[in-house]
Motif scaffolding. Structure first.
Motif, mmCIF file in Angstrom:
data_model
loop_
_atom_site.group_PDB
_atom_site.id
_atom_site.type_symbol
_atom_site.label_atom_id
_atom_site.label_comp_id
_atom_site.label_asym_id
_atom_site.label_seq_id
_atom_site.Cartn_x
_atom_site.Cartn_y
_atom_site.Cartn_z
ATOM 1 N N VAL A 28 0.817 -1.223 0.000
ATOM 2 C CA VAL A 28 0.000 0.000 0.000
ATOM 3 C C VAL A 28 0.857 1.283 0.000
ATOM 4 N N ASN A 32 -4.097 4.837 -2.041
ATOM 5 C CA ASN A 32 -4.682 3.551 -2.452
ATOM 6 C C ASN A 32 -5.997 3.279 -1.713
ATOM 7 N N THR A 48 -10.870 3.916 1.216
ATOM 8 C CA THR A 48 -9.463 4.326 1.164
ATOM 9 C C THR A 48 -8.704 3.799 2.384
ATOM 10 N N GLY A 87 -6.937 -5.538 -2.220
ATOM 11 C CA GLY A 87 -6.164 -4.363 -2.606
ATOM 12 C C GLY A 87 -4.698 -4.557 -2.327
ATOM 13 N N PRO A 88 -3.901 -3.511 -2.371
ATOM 14 C CA PRO A 88 -4.305 -2.130 -2.620
ATOM 15 C C PRO A 88 -4.648 -1.894 -4.094
ATOM 16 N N ALA A 92 -1.254 5.461 -7.020
ATOM 17 C CA ALA A 92 -0.776 6.218 -5.862
ATOM 18 C C ALA A 92 -1.010 7.708 -6.105
#
Ligand SMILES: Cc1cc2nc3c(=O)[nH]c(=O)nc-3n(C[C@H](O)[C@H](O)[C@H](O)COP(=O)(O)OP(=O)(O)OC[C@H]3O[C@@H](n4cnc5c(N)ncnc54)[C@H](O)[C@@H]3O)c2cc1C
Ligand code: FES
Length: 276
Positions: A28, A32, A48, A87-88, A92
């Protein structure tokens, strides 16, 4: 399955959720998001990543209760498990040395934008944190921003008086007072981000907004998160969620966000009647 370590109400409509997700933590970066599914009957919702701990593999999410899925999340207790936390996802957030960056935030965005704000500060920027809430009682995590922000403002749009107004009013006032802002990063409800982009447009002040359309897969396959940016179709989940706010077709986005309003209202009523 992912174990819930904590679920706490921060203010009446905002909760903190901490979940074991070591695979997410490994990769992460600020900006992300993850797709969360509470149980086998739930829909998938994007949230988020607001913080993470590399040692424990735990991520933090700050969410606002708006419909059936977020109300379901608000019922979780430490020790419960959620079906999925994928995820992430998403690109970014761009972190560079821009000069002075204003962070425009409201509702869940106050928690969600924190890693981005911190990273921008660490990258050498002067950070102006501007938080909006309907009322003083809905303001949270101001202490976290006061720790590193060079200037800090809270504005409450449900209250009259000197502290009343929106984030966009504060930015407008600061520009009027001669504050040189080089970039704005906005996260929170669509209306706040749209108003912020409107205020900065005549000043050609770069404004990055984190779009929050409806999403399903989060990997660019279903097309549900489609939006128009600079006249081109973009998928918010893979091309974003961050875009230049001056290039977003906000009207289309607002209409698309409301596509499932009837179903959302029905899902919330059914949830409240304990039908699932
Ligand atoms: C990339 C991305 C990241 C996100 N990050 C977060 C996050 O960190 N925390 C968080 O709380 N939410 C976040 N969201 C929004 C979140 O995914 C939705 O709020 C959630 O899917 C709502 O699900 P629901 O079933 O509870 O409500 P729904 O039934 O889907 O919606 C109920 C009603 O609430 C309205 N609504 C939905 N979202 C909002 C909102 N944010 N503000 C005001 N009204 C809204 C809808 O238009 C609808 O009318 C993010 C969205 C995206 C795309
Ligand atoms: S959520 Fe399916 S394409 Fe973006």
């Amino acid at each position: 399955m992912h174990k819930v370590v904590e679920r706490t109400r921060i203010v009446p409509n905002i909760h903190l959720l901490r979940v074991e997700a070591p695979d997410v933590v490994r990769k992460v970066v600020p900006g992300n998001f993850v797709i969360v599914k509470v149980n086998e009957f739930s829909e998938r919702i994007p949230l988020t990543v607001a913080d993470w701990d590399e040692e424990t593999g735990i991520i933090s999410i700050v969410f606002m209760t708006v419909g059936a899925s977020t109300h379901k999340l608000a019922q979780l207790e430490a020790g419960d498990e959620i079906e999925a936390c994928v995820g992430p996802l998403g690109k970014a957030q761009e972190i560079g040395e821009y000069g002075t960056v204003a962070i425009a935030m409201g509702c869940y965005g106050i928690g969600a934008v924190l890693p981005v704000a911190r990273a921008l500060k660490q990258a050498g920027n002067r950070v102006i944190a501007i938080m909006e809430a309907r009322a003083k009682e809905l303001v949270y995590w101001d202490d976290k921003y006061r720790e590193f922000a060079d200037r800090f403002f809270v504005t409450t749009f449900g209250d009259a008086g000197p502290d009343g107004g929106r984030v966009s009013d504060v930015i407008d006032r600061l520009i009027g007072e001669g504050e040189k802002i080089d970039r704005v990063v906005a996260m929170g409800c669509m209306f706040m981000m749209m108003k912020t982009a409107e205020i900065t447009r005549p000043h050609e002040l770069k404004t990055i907004v984190s779009l929050n359309p409806v999403m399903i897969d989060g990997t660019g396959m279903c097309g549900v998160c489609r939006c128009t940016v600079a006249g081109k179709t973009q998928f918010a989940c893979v091309d974003g969620p961050d875009f230049d706010g001056h290039e977003v077709d906000w009207v289309e986005l607002v209409y698309r966000r409301r596509s499932y309003l009837d179903e959302e209202v029905r899902a919330l009523s059914e949830f409240e009647c304990n039908l699932y």
